[in-house]
Write an enzyme that holds these catalytic residues in place. Structure first.
Site, PDB file in Angstrom:
ATOM      1  N   GLY A  31       5.728   3.248  -0.021  1.00  0.00           N
ATOM      2  CA  GLY A  31       5.989   4.228  -0.982  1.00  0.00           C
ATOM      3  C   GLY A  31       5.217   4.042  -2.141  1.00  0.00           C
ATOM      4  O   GLY A  31       4.352   3.181  -2.104  1.00  0.00           O
TER       5      GLY A  31
ATOM      6  N   SER B  55       1.011  -1.166   0.081  1.00  0.00           N
ATOM      7  CA  SER B  55      -0.006   0.020  -0.005  1.00  0.00           C
ATOM      8  C   SER B  55       0.898   1.203   0.105  1.00  0.00           C
ATOM      9  O   SER B  55       1.992   1.166  -0.053  1.00  0.00           O
ATOM     10  CB  SER B  55      -0.685  -0.129   1.266  1.00  0.00           C
ATOM     11  OG  SER B  55      -0.171   0.245   2.265  1.00  0.00           O
ATOM     12  N   LYS B  56       0.276   2.294  -0.091  1.00  0.00           N
ATOM     13  CA  LYS B  56       1.046   3.599  -0.045  1.00  0.00           C
ATOM     14  C   LYS B  56       1.893   3.739   1.158  1.00  0.00           C
ATOM     15  O   LYS B  56       3.088   4.314   0.901  1.00  0.00           O
ATOM     16  CB  LYS B  56       0.098   4.872   0.227  1.00  0.00           C
ATOM     17  CG  LYS B  56      -1.066   5.105  -0.858  1.00  0.00           C
ATOM     18  CD  LYS B  56      -1.000   6.431  -1.383  1.00  0.00           C
ATOM     19  CE  LYS B  56      -1.778   6.656  -2.604  1.00  0.00           C
ATOM     20  NZ  LYS B  56      -3.226   6.346  -2.496  1.00  0.00           N
ATOM     21  N   ARG B  57       1.690   3.067   2.352  1.00  0.00           N
ATOM     22  CA  ARG B  57       2.697   2.957   3.420  1.00  0.00           C
ATOM     23  C   ARG B  57       4.281   2.541   2.770  1.00  0.00           C
ATOM     24  O   ARG B  57       5.213   2.752   3.429  1.00  0.00           O
ATOM     25  CB  ARG B  57       2.392   2.006   4.592  1.00  0.00           C
ATOM     26  CG  ARG B  57       1.261   2.763   5.402  1.00  0.00           C
ATOM     27  CD  ARG B  57       1.093   2.145   6.616  1.00  0.00           C
ATOM     28  NE  ARG B  57       0.571   0.755   5.884  1.00  0.00           N
ATOM     29  CZ  ARG B  57       0.939  -0.403   6.256  1.00  0.00           C
ATOM     30  NH1 ARG B  57       2.225  -0.636   6.722  1.00  0.00           N
ATOM     31  NH2 ARG B  57       0.515  -1.517   5.615  1.00  0.00           N
TER      32      ARG B  57
END
Ligand code: GLU
Length: 470
Positions: free
Chosen positions: A240, A236-238
Site C-alpha cells: 500500500g 514497498s508499494k505492494r
C-alpha cells in the site's frame, strides 16, 4: 564537527523509509550541534524529475526536517544538486585525476553496440571517439586483498576484492555514477557520518576503495535496518501507499509520524512511546539504534497519531487541521468553515474520539454543516419510535428557556428529562443526539449540545420535529 546528509534520488515521493533516514541524520546533527545537508542525487537523468524533487522537499519541510545549508535561493537554502555540479565539470575532473594515477581508465565501446566493451586506454581515446565509439571512465579494483569498513551498528564488514569488478565512475554522457558522485560529494561537503539504509552496505566497499584511491579521510558509517511490511518482506508499494505525502493526506500529524518513525529502530528509553521529537534530541545516540529489521505497523502509527491529536495544544491541532483541509482540498470545509472559536471548540471535543484529522473531518461534519443527513439506524430505531415527538418537543421547550449553555447547564436539563417523561435514559439521549447531529456516534451529548449553542440546537430540533410530524 558532525556533518551529515540526506541524499535522496528524486525518482519518487519521499517514502517513510527515506523519512526515517532523514530523521536520524537530522537528530544526530541537532544533538551534536552539527549540520544537516540535503543533497539531491539527480544524476540519473531519465528517472529523476523536478516534480519529485519538489515533493521530497515539501515533505521534509512538513516533517520539520529542515536542512542547514545550501546555495542561496531568495534568502533560503536550496538543496545541493548533483546535476548542477555536473555542469561545473566537477566529477569529470576528479575522474581524470584517477586516470592520471592509473587507478581508473577509459573503457571504449563498440559503436554498434554501446554495451559491448572493445578496449581500454590510459589516455583519452580521441581517435576511437571520432570513429563513433562511446567511452566511460572505469575504476580499477585492486587485485587481491580485501576491503573493510566499520559500521557503527554492525562492527567490521569485510569484502574480498575478488568479489568486486571494475566499475564505471563516469558514464559516456559525462554524468557520474552513484558510487562515484557520492564519494566526491561526501568528501567535498566534509561529511563526517554517513547514515543511510542497509541496502547500501554492498556499495560501501566500492566507495571505500575510491576514498583510498584519493587518499581522502573515510567517514563513519551507520546502515539502518530495513523496514518491513506485515508479511516481513521489505516495505514497498505492494504494502500500500507508504509515502509521507500519503500519510499527510490521510490526516496524520507530522509530529506523530516523526515520533513513530523514531520508534522504528530507536529505543528512546524507559518504554517511552509517545514524545515530541524536539524533546528527545538530547537523548539521541547513534549507538543505541537497533540493527534488527523493524515492522511498519499502520495500526500503531494510528494509535500514536491519536495520542498526538489529544496531546498537542488546541491551536496546534487547529493549524494541523487547516493544513490537512487545504492539502487535501476539502472543498466543503474550505469554502464554508471559518476556523473561529466555534471551530476550535468543535475540534476540541471531537479530537478526544478520533485518531486522524481525516476522521476528525468526518466526525465533526454535522457540527459545521446544517445539511447533515439522518443515518438510517437513527431513523429506524429512534426517529420512527412513537416517543420521538414527545422527547423532542419537551426538549425544545426546555432549551428555549435555557440561559446557561455551559456543559453543566445543558447536563442539568437533559438529565432531568427521562424521569420527567418516564422514558428510558438511553432512548431520550439517543433521540436527542440524532436530532441535533443526525447520527448516534458523536462526542458526549452535553458537550455536543453546549458547543452547538442555542441557535443551532433549536433550529435542528425544530427541523427534526417536522420530520417526526411528517
Ligand atoms: N541517492 C541514494 C539513495 O537515494 C543515497 C544513498 C546514500 O545515502 O549514500 O539511495
Amino acid at each position: 564537527m558532525v556533518r551529515v546528509r540526506f541524499a535522496p534520488s528524486p525518482t519518487g515521493e519521499l517514502h517513510v523509509g527515506g523519512a526515517r533516514t532523514a530523521l536520524f541524520n537530522w537528530l544526530f546533527a541537532r544533538k551534536m550541534g552539527g549540520s544537516f545537508i540535503l543533497r539531491i542525487e539527480d544524476t540519473d537523468v531519465e528517472r529523476s524529475s523536478k516534480i519529485y524533487e519538489r515533493s521530497i522537499m515539501e515533505s521534509l519541510k512538513w516533517c520539520g526536517l529542515l536542512w542547514d545549508e545550501g546555495p542561496d535561493v531568495g534568502g533560503n537554502h536550496g538543496p545541493y544538486r548533483q546535476s548542477e555540479r555536473v555542469k561545473e565539470g566537477l566529477y569529470r575532473s576528479y575522474a581524470e585525476r584517477l586516470v592520471e594515477s592509473r587507478q581508473a581508465y577509459y573503457a571504449i565501446y563498440d559503436p554498434e553496440d554501446r554495451e559491448k566493451q572493445i578496449g581500454i586506454s590510459d589516455t583519452y581515446p580521441e581517435r576511437e571517439i571520432q570513429h563513433g565509439c562511446s567511452v566511460t571512465v572505469k575504476f580499477r579494483i585492486p587485485k587481491g586483498g580485501y576491503t573493510e569498513f566499520n559500521d557503527i551498528l554492525r562492527g567490521r564488514i569485510r569484502f574480498e576484492n575478488s568479489s568486486l569488478e571494475d566499475f564505471v565512475i563516469l558514464k559516456s554522457n559525462g554524468f557520474p555514477t552513484y558510487n562515484f558522485a557520492v564519494v566526491v560529494d561526501d568528501h567535498l561537503m566534509g561529511i563526517s557520518h554517513v547514515i543511510r539504509g542497509e541496502d547500501h552496505i554492498s556499495n560501501t566497499p566500492k566507495q571505500i576503495l575510491l576514498y583510498e584511491a584519493f587518499s581522502w579521510e573515510i567517514p563513519e558509517y551507520l546502515h539502518l535496518p530495513l523496514i518491513l511490511g506485515n508479511d516481513r518482506t521489505p516495505l514497498s508499494k505492494r504494502h500500500g501507499a507508504t509515502s509521507v505525502e500519503y500519510f499527510r493526506s490521510k490526516g496524520f500529524l507530522s509530529t506523530a509520524l516523526m515520533n513513530y518513525l523514531a520508534l522504528l529502530g530507536w529505543n528512546v528509553g524507559e518504554e517511552e512511546q509517545i514524545f515530541l521529537i524536539d524533546d528527545v534530541i538530547e537523548r539521541f545516540e547513534p549507538h543505541d539504534l537497533s540493527n534488527k529489521n523493524v515492522i511498519f505497523d499502520h495500526q500503531k502509527l494510528e494509535w500514536v497519531n491519536g495520542k498526538h491529536l489529544r496531546m498537542l495544544a488546541r491551536e496546534q491541532v487547529r493549524d494541523a487541521f487547516k493544513d490537512f483541509l487545504a492539502y487535501t482540498g476539502r472543498k466543503e470545509y474550505l469554502e464554508k468553515v471559518e476556523m473561529d472559536d466555534f471551530a476550535e471548540d468543535v475540534i476540541e471535543i471531537c479530537r478526544q474520539k478520533v485518531n486522524t484529522l481525516e476522521q476528525l473531518a468526518d466526525f465533526a461534519y454535522p457540527f459545521f454543516f446544517d445539511d447533515y443527513e439522518y443515518e438510517n439506524n437513527y431513523v429506524e430505531k429512534y426517529l420512527q419510535d412513537e416517543k420521538a415527538g414527545v422527547i423532542i418537543s419537551e426538549a425544545l421547550k426546555l432549551f428555549e428557556n435555557l440561559k446557561d449553555w455551559t456543559v453543566e447547564g445543558v447536563e442539568k436539563v437533559v438529565r432531568g428529562l427521562p424521569e420527567h417523561l418516564e422514558i428510558s435514559k438511553k432512548k431520550v439521549f439517543q433521540t436527542l443526539r440524532g436530532a441535533v447531529m443526525g447520527r448516534l456516534v458523536t462526542p458526549g451529548l452535553f458537550e455536543t449540545i453546549s458547543v452547538l449553542g442555542k441557535k443551532r440546537v433549536l433550529e435542528r430540533l425544530r427541523r427534526t420535529m417536522k420530520m417526526v410530524e411528517g
